[in-house]
Motif scaffolding. Structure first.
Motif, PDB file in Angstrom:
ATOM      1  N   TYR A  65       0.805  -1.230   0.000  1.00 59.92           N
ATOM      2  CA  TYR A  65       0.000   0.000   0.000  1.00 59.92           C
ATOM      3  C   TYR A  65       0.833   1.272   0.000  1.00 59.92           C
ATOM      4  N   GLY A  66       2.158   1.140   0.155  1.00 63.61           N
ATOM      5  CA  GLY A  66       3.020   2.317   0.106  1.00 63.61           C
ATOM      6  C   GLY A  66       3.056   2.890  -1.308  1.00 63.61           C
ATOM      7  N   SER A  67       3.626   4.090  -1.451  1.00 62.85           N
ATOM      8  CA  SER A  67       3.556   4.760  -2.755  1.00 62.85           C
ATOM      9  C   SER A  67       4.275   3.953  -3.833  1.00 62.85           C
ATOM     10  N   THR A  68       5.408   3.304  -3.471  1.00 57.70           N
ATOM     11  CA  THR A  68       6.150   2.541  -4.474  1.00 57.70           C
ATOM     12  C   THR A  68       5.315   1.389  -5.019  1.00 57.70           C
ATOM     13  N   GLY A  69       4.660   0.647  -4.109  1.00 57.34           N
ATOM     14  CA  GLY A  69       3.845  -0.482  -4.536  1.00 57.34           C
ATOM     15  C   GLY A  69       2.671  -0.037  -5.388  1.00 57.34           C
ATOM     16  N   VAL A  70       2.050   1.078  -4.988  1.00 56.28           N
ATOM     17  CA  VAL A  70       0.910   1.605  -5.750  1.00 56.28           C
ATOM     18  C   VAL A  70       1.375   2.032  -7.144  1.00 56.28           C
ATOM     19  N   ASP A  71       2.560   2.704  -7.190  1.00 57.26           N
ATOM     20  CA  ASP A  71       3.123   3.108  -8.483  1.00 57.26           C
ATOM     21  C   ASP A  71       3.408   1.900  -9.364  1.00 57.26           C
ATOM     22  N   ALA A  72       3.990   0.861  -8.740  1.00 57.13           N
ATOM     23  CA  ALA A  72       4.345  -0.326  -9.518  1.00 57.13           C
ATOM     24  C   ALA A  72       3.098  -0.954 -10.116  1.00 57.13           C
ATOM     25  N   ALA A  73       2.035  -1.048  -9.313  1.00 59.72           N
ATOM     26  CA  ALA A  73       0.789  -1.621  -9.816  1.00 59.72           C
ATOM     27  C   ALA A  73       0.205  -0.737 -10.918  1.00 59.72           C
ATOM     28  N   ALA A  74       0.311   0.598 -10.725  1.00 61.43           N
ATOM     29  CA  ALA A  74      -0.239   1.520 -11.718  1.00 61.43           C
ATOM     30  C   ALA A  74       0.542   1.426 -13.026  1.00 61.43           C
ATOM     31  N   THR A  75       1.860   1.248 -12.929  1.00 57.42           N
ATOM     32  CA  THR A  75       2.695   1.150 -14.129  1.00 57.42           C
ATOM     33  C   THR A  75       2.208   0.027 -15.035  1.00 57.42           C
ATOM     34  N   LEU A  76       1.837  -1.089 -14.409  1.00 53.80           N
ATOM     35  CA  LEU A  76       1.455  -2.245 -15.198  1.00 53.80           C
ATOM     36  C   LEU A  76      -0.047  -2.321 -15.425  1.00 53.80           C
ATOM     37  N   ALA A  77      -0.806  -1.370 -14.870  1.00 54.03           N
ATOM     38  CA  ALA A  77      -2.252  -1.415 -15.040  1.00 54.03           C
ATOM     39  C   ALA A  77      -2.595  -1.276 -16.518  1.00 54.03           C
TER      40      ALA A  77
ATOM     41  N   LEU B 135       0.678 -11.271  -0.103  1.00 61.02           N
ATOM     42  CA  LEU B 135       1.393 -10.228  -0.842  1.00 61.02           C
ATOM     43  C   LEU B 135       1.842 -10.740  -2.215  1.00 61.02           C
ATOM     44  N   LEU B 136       2.321 -11.984  -2.252  1.00 58.28           N
ATOM     45  CA  LEU B 136       2.766 -12.541  -3.529  1.00 58.28           C
ATOM     46  C   LEU B 136       1.592 -12.739  -4.478  1.00 58.28           C
ATOM     47  N   ASP B 137       0.461 -13.157  -3.940  1.00 55.49           N
ATOM     48  CA  ASP B 137      -0.724 -13.304  -4.783  1.00 55.49           C
ATOM     49  C   ASP B 137      -1.073 -11.967  -5.438  1.00 55.49           C
ATOM     50  N   TRP B 138      -0.961 -10.906  -4.644  1.00 54.64           N
ATOM     51  CA  TRP B 138      -1.211  -9.567  -5.179  1.00 54.64           C
ATOM     52  C   TRP B 138      -0.232  -9.245  -6.297  1.00 54.64           C
ATOM     53  N   SER B 139       1.055  -9.521  -6.077  1.00 54.98           N
ATOM     54  CA  SER B 139       2.043  -9.164  -7.095  1.00 54.98           C
ATOM     55  C   SER B 139       1.870 -10.012  -8.346  1.00 54.98           C
ATOM     56  N   VAL B 140       1.417 -11.254  -8.183  1.00 57.12           N
ATOM     57  CA  VAL B 140       1.174 -12.105  -9.346  1.00 57.12           C
ATOM     58  C   VAL B 140      -0.003 -11.556 -10.144  1.00 57.12           C
ATOM     59  N   THR B 141      -1.066 -11.133  -9.455  1.00 59.65           N
ATOM     60  CA  THR B 141      -2.222 -10.555 -10.152  1.00 59.65           C
ATOM     61  C   THR B 141      -1.809  -9.349 -10.981  1.00 59.65           C
ATOM     62  N   HIS B 142      -0.824  -8.606 -10.496  1.00 61.03           N
ATOM     63  CA  HIS B 142      -0.391  -7.420 -11.228  1.00 61.03           C
ATOM     64  C   HIS B 142       0.810  -7.691 -12.126  1.00 61.03           C
ATOM     65  N   HIS B 143       1.091  -8.958 -12.405  1.00 68.36           N
ATOM     66  CA  HIS B 143       2.149  -9.340 -13.354  1.00 68.36           C
ATOM     67  C   HIS B 143       3.508  -8.785 -12.958  1.00 68.36           C
ATOM     68  N   MET B 144       3.772  -8.698 -11.671  1.00 71.51           N
ATOM     69  CA  MET B 144       5.049  -8.114 -11.268  1.00 71.51           C
ATOM     70  C   MET B 144       6.183  -9.118 -11.255  1.00 71.51           C
ATOM     71  N   LEU B 145       5.853 -10.385 -11.229  1.00 73.20           N
ATOM     72  CA  LEU B 145       6.917 -11.380 -11.145  1.00 73.20           C
ATOM     73  C   LEU B 145       7.184 -11.941 -12.520  1.00 73.20           C
ATOM     74  N   ARG B 146       8.457 -12.056 -12.809  1.00 70.44           N
ATOM     75  CA  ARG B 146       8.828 -12.634 -14.090  1.00 70.44           C
ATOM     76  C   ARG B 146       9.101 -14.111 -13.904  1.00 70.44           C
ATOM     77  N   ALA B 147       9.227 -14.785 -15.027  1.00 70.52           N
ATOM     78  CA  ALA B 147       9.434 -16.228 -14.977  1.00 70.52           C
ATOM     79  C   ALA B 147      10.757 -16.567 -14.320  1.00 70.52           C
ATOM     80  N   GLY B 148      10.809 -17.728 -13.724  1.00 73.88           N
ATOM     81  CA  GLY B 148      12.091 -18.334 -13.415  1.00 73.88           C
ATOM     82  C   GLY B 148      12.720 -18.026 -12.081  1.00 73.88           C
TER      83      GLY B 148
END
Lengths: 282, 319
Positions: free
Chosen positions: B60-72, B170-183
């Motif tokens: 919920y911090g600004s960085t996380g919100v920005d990261a999610a917004a970047t990929l929205a 938290l990881l489920d959230w990042s996966v929903t927002h495509h933040m994790l890459r393969a491997g």
């Protein structure tokens, strides 16, 4: 033997902790060997495992000084005996610190030479083994020795403050961690940086030096830290390429950082002796 | 550390038993353990609370919100494809680094717990003789050790369990927002989001206790316990890939987070992460639970064996 023999409190320090030192060295070598048995004995594994253990040495020296050397003496009351035996508190502390400090500095300098030598056989393109990698950078110059001195001084300060063996080790671990993190964080500001530019088609170029900043460049030449993802964003900001700022030279930054770390050591030592004087007086 | 500023080099605080105790106050040996190790208890509680705070802040911090917004909106018209990873986006890279760093902390709980158990929980009492004192006070050595292990085990299980569950969310959230890459990075994260992490924490407790009973001194037990626990975690890791029959092709040592993008769609730049080629070696997501449970079982069995050996060592010393 006789010419090199230590006397007085220095002899006591060597006698009390020499064996621990031996066991510690055996344990570290064993740790490296077991890890390599599990991982394999390739050049990269051997060098990286050794360097990660060497990287922890300054902190280990600090922990040892804080806990078993200083806080334990204060906890058990052994210091009282010494202080009444014509060894003044200041001399007691000097003896406690001089020997490990000299040993640690010598060890780290020799290991820095060994690391430089080992890295001269580095295969091309080995990732994470460049001179500016966080694991490598402190171990191929005087910074490792400076860190050992500073962490020993911090260990002494914490030991005098906390006065109990295990809490002192924990507290000095935290203090050392904070100092190391701060210096790693500040490194990008300790030197003259260069910037590489590249077009959108070329993509961002890898920078062979200490990372400072990277991001996008607009057509006016302004730098934007956050790179765009969408084409829309690219158009809005009129982005024309990438930039990557880094410090290309090893020695200036290394020497500045070494100096600053030594200043931390001096500060911690001054505080320690001051505290000791007030404690001994009371 | 609050007790450390006391002017005297204090001995272990003696359990000053009061005649009238309230109904809620635990009695006897349990009370002694809680009271003697209250600093460690509070440190653990603080660690769990602060970690959860950090997890919330990453999301919920600004960085996380920005990261999610970047990929929205990725994958739709006017945006890039979801699998195109922007290394130069500070918010995204920072969020990814934080996720990995938290994973590293969770992975390394066992050596820290072992160091504490070896030094403060058991080693110190054996070194300064308060253990022998307790054994003469109608507390049998076996019961002494059992309480010493059971109380921290309960706290560690609850705390680590809560942490693992939060980290998984938290990881489920990042996966929903495509933040994790393969491997590679998924492999690092993968093993921290199941019961195995809790099992490793308990293994650390068992290793530290055994080290203290064998060495009977605090600082050597601290060092030996931490080193042994670290070695055990390192030793078990390479076997993870072969814990369960593999259906997928290729090297079995890499994994997919359940529910994440398929590996083939992920971008992976080998110049930017260390050395592993991920996409040839994904495991199907439905292998996740069996492998986690098998690993948890093996680690718990190992911990149980170490506890048994500890009781044997204690028994033999006192026979």
């Amino acid at each position: 033997m006789s010419a090199l023999a230590l006397r007085g409190p220095a002899w006591l320090v060597a006698r009390q902790h020499g064996r621990t030192l031996g066991w510690g060295a055996v344990a570290l070598v064993l740790l490296i060997v077991v890890r390599l048995v599990l991982l394999g004995w390739t050049y990269v594994d051997v060098v990286q495992t050794c360097m990660s253990v060497i990287g922890f040495l300054p902190a280990l020296f600090g922990l040892f000084v804080a806990g078993p050397m200083i806080a334990r003496d204060l906890e058990s009351g052994a210091y009282r005996l010494l202080w009444t035996q014509s060894v003044s508190p200041a001399r007691w502390l000097t003896a406690k610190l001089a020997l490990p400090a000299a040993g640690a500095v010598a060890t780290m300098l020799v290991l820095a030479g060994l690391c430089r030598w080992a890295l001269s056989f580095k295969p091309d393109g080995a990732q994470g083994m460049e001179w500016y990698a966080d694991q490598v950078y402190p171990l191929i110059g005087p910074l490792g020795a400076a860190r050992a001195l500073a962490y020993i001084a911090i260990g002494a300060l914490v030991g005098i403050l906390v006065r109990r063996t295990i809490p002192a080790m924990v507290a000095s671990f935290v203090a050392i961690g904070i100092v190391e993190f701060a210096f790693n964080f500040a490194r990008g500001h300790l030197g003259t940086a260069t910037t590489l530019y590249s077009t959108l088609d070329e993509g961002m170029r890898g920078a062979p030096g200490i990372f400072v900043a990277d991001g996008n460049v607009t057509s006016t030449g302004a730098k934007i830290g956050d790179a765009c993802v969408s084409d829309q964003c690219m158009r809005e900001h009129d982005i024309s390429g990438y930039f990557n700022t880094y410090i290309p030279h090893f020695w200036p930054t290394q020497l500045i950082e070494t100096g600053l770390v030594l200043a931390v050591a001096a500060l911690a030592l001054t505080l320690t002796f001051r505290l000791l004087r007030t404690k001994a007086a009371s | 550390m609050s007790t450390s500023t006391s002017p005297h080099p204090a001995p272990a605080p003696a359990p000053a038993k009061t005649a009238k105790t309230s109904r809620l106050r635990p009695s006897g040996q349990l009370w002694t353990v809680l009271r003697l190790h209250r600093t460690a208890l509070w440190v653990w509680v603080a660690f769990v609370v602060i970690s959860i705070g950090v997890l919330l802040w990453v999301r919920y911090g600004s960085t996380g919100v920005d990261a999610a917004a970047t990929l929205a909106g990725c994958g739709t018209a006017g945006h890039r494809a979801c699998d195109e990873w922007m290394w130069s986006d500070t918010a995204l890279v920072t969020t990814r680094d934080r996720l990995l760093e938290i994973g590293q902390v969770l992975r390394n709980l066992a050596p820290v717990v072992a160091a504490w158990a070896g030094a403060a929980l058991i080693g110190r009492e054996l070194e300064n003789g308060t253990a022998e004192l307790a054994w003469t006070q109608s507390v049998s050595p076996a019961r002494w050790l059992a309480t010493k292990l059971a109380v921290p085990a309960a706290f560690l299980t609850v705390g680590a369990g809560v942490l693992v569950a939060s980290y998984r969310m938290l990881l489920d959230w990042s996966v929903t927002h495509h933040m994790l890459r393969a491997g590679y990075e998924k492999y690092t994260l993968y093993f921290n989001i199941g019961p195995a992490t809790v099992a490793y924490t308990l293994l650390g407790l068992a290793v530290g206790a055994l080290a203290a009973l064998l060495l009977r001194r605090a600082v050597p037990a601290l060092v030996a316990g931490a080193a042994a626990a670290w070695l055990l975690t390192v030793a078990i890791a390479p076997w993870r890939g072969s814990l369960w029959p593999v259906g997928a092709v290729g090297d079995s040592s890499l994994w997919h987070l359940p529910g994440s993008d398929s590996c083939g769609g992920g971008i992976y730049n080998h110049n930017l992460i260390d050395s592993v080629d991920p996409c040839i070696s994904a495991q199907p997501a439905d292998h996740y639970l069996p492998v986690q449970l098998v690993e948890t079982g093996i680690v718990l069995a190992l911990a149980a064996v170490l506890v048994l050996i500890s009781f044997r060592v204690l028994h033999r010393r006192n026979a």
